[in-house]
Design a protein around this motif. Sequence first.
Motif, short mmCIF file in Angstrom:
data_model
loop_
_atom_site.label_atom_id
_atom_site.label_comp_id
_atom_site.label_asym_id
_atom_site.label_seq_id
_atom_site.Cartn_x
_atom_site.Cartn_y
_atom_site.Cartn_z
N ASP A 41 1.18 -1.53 0.29
CA ASP A 41 -0.09 0.21 -0.03
C ASP A 41 0.92 1.94 -0.15
OD1 ASP A 41 1.00 -0.11 2.70
OD2 ASP A 41 -0.97 0.06 3.50
N LEU A 42 0.13 2.68 -0.58
CA LEU A 42 1.31 3.68 -0.05
C LEU A 42 2.03 4.43 0.52
CD1 LEU A 42 1.05 5.37 -2.62
CD2 LEU A 42 -0.73 7.03 -1.46
N SER A 43 1.38 3.71 1.97
CA SER A 43 1.79 4.25 3.00
C SER A 43 3.02 3.73 3.58
CB SER A 43 0.84 4.69 4.37
OG SER A 43 0.53 3.33 4.92
N SER A 44 3.56 1.92 3.38
CA SER A 44 4.14 0.58 3.07
C SER A 44 5.45 1.75 2.01
CB SER A 44 3.97 -0.25 3.27
OG SER A 44 3.13 -0.37 4.46
N ALA A 45 5.10 1.98 0.96
CA ALA A 45 6.07 2.19 0.20
C ALA A 45 6.51 3.84 0.42
CB ALA A 45 5.48 2.74 -1.00
N TYR A 46 5.63 4.23 0.38
CA TYR A 46 6.78 6.15 1.10
C TYR A 46 7.44 5.46 2.74
CZ TYR A 46 4.32 8.93 -1.77
OH TYR A 46 3.46 9.71 -2.32
N ARG A 47 7.75 4.94 3.12
CA ARG A 47 7.91 4.44 4.35
C ARG A 47 9.24 3.30 3.89
NH1 ARG A 47 5.07 0.97 7.18
NH2 ARG A 47 6.08 -0.73 6.71
N ARG A 48 9.42 2.77 2.90
CA ARG A 48 10.48 1.79 2.40
C ARG A 48 11.53 2.23 1.56
NH1 ARG A 48 7.17 -1.87 0.03
NH2 ARG A 48 6.50 -2.90 2.28
N LEU A 49 10.95 3.94 0.81
CA LEU A 49 12.01 4.61 -0.06
C LEU A 49 12.87 5.22 1.16
CD1 LEU A 49 9.35 6.74 -1.67
CD2 LEU A 49 11.25 5.11 -2.94
N LYS A 50 12.90 4.77 2.20
CA LYS A 50 13.75 5.76 3.53
C LYS A 50 14.61 4.63 3.90
CE LYS A 50 10.71 9.00 5.62
NZ LYS A 50 9.63 8.91 5.93
N SER A 51 14.02 3.27 3.59
CA SER A 51 15.31 1.99 3.61
C SER A 51 16.51 2.51 3.00
CB SER A 51 14.64 0.60 3.27
OG SER A 51 15.66 -0.58 3.21
N PRO A 52 17.65 1.82 3.85
CA PRO A 52 19.15 0.96 3.36
C PRO A 52 18.89 0.90 2.38
CG PRO A 52 19.32 0.64 5.56
CD PRO A 52 17.95 1.13 5.02
N ASN A 53 18.39 -0.67 2.27
CA ASN A 53 18.91 -1.18 1.08
C ASN A 53 18.47 -0.82 -0.34
OD1 ASN A 53 18.19 -3.68 -0.36
ND2 ASN A 53 17.83 -5.11 1.46
N ALA A 54 19.69 -1.07 -0.70
CA ALA A 54 18.60 -0.10 -2.94
C ALA A 54 17.57 -1.20 -2.90
CB ALA A 54 19.67 -0.52 -3.44
N LYS A 55 17.65 -2.40 -2.90
CA LYS A 55 16.24 -3.55 -3.60
C LYS A 55 15.40 -3.11 -3.19
CE LYS A 55 18.51 -7.04 -5.08
NZ LYS A 55 18.04 -9.23 -4.79
N THR A 56 15.27 -2.80 -2.15
CA THR A 56 14.08 -1.96 -0.72
C THR A 56 13.27 -0.63 -1.11
OG1 THR A 56 14.31 -3.64 0.25
CG2 THR A 56 13.11 -1.97 1.19
#
Length: 41
Positions: free
Chosen positions: A6-21
């Motif tokens: 969902d949208l909120s999870s995707a925005y949160r994952r953009l801050k991840s250090p993992n490139a694939k994520t």
Amino acid sequence: MAEKNDLSSAYRRLKSPNAKTRDRALKLLKEIKAKKSQKSK
């Protein structure tokens, strides 16, 4: 465990250090945006 797509999870994952994520999150956001623009037409 399957990841939430969902949208909120995707925005949160953009801050991840993992490139694939981050790539996966960006792809998901683009898909959601494309669907949204198709609906409005």
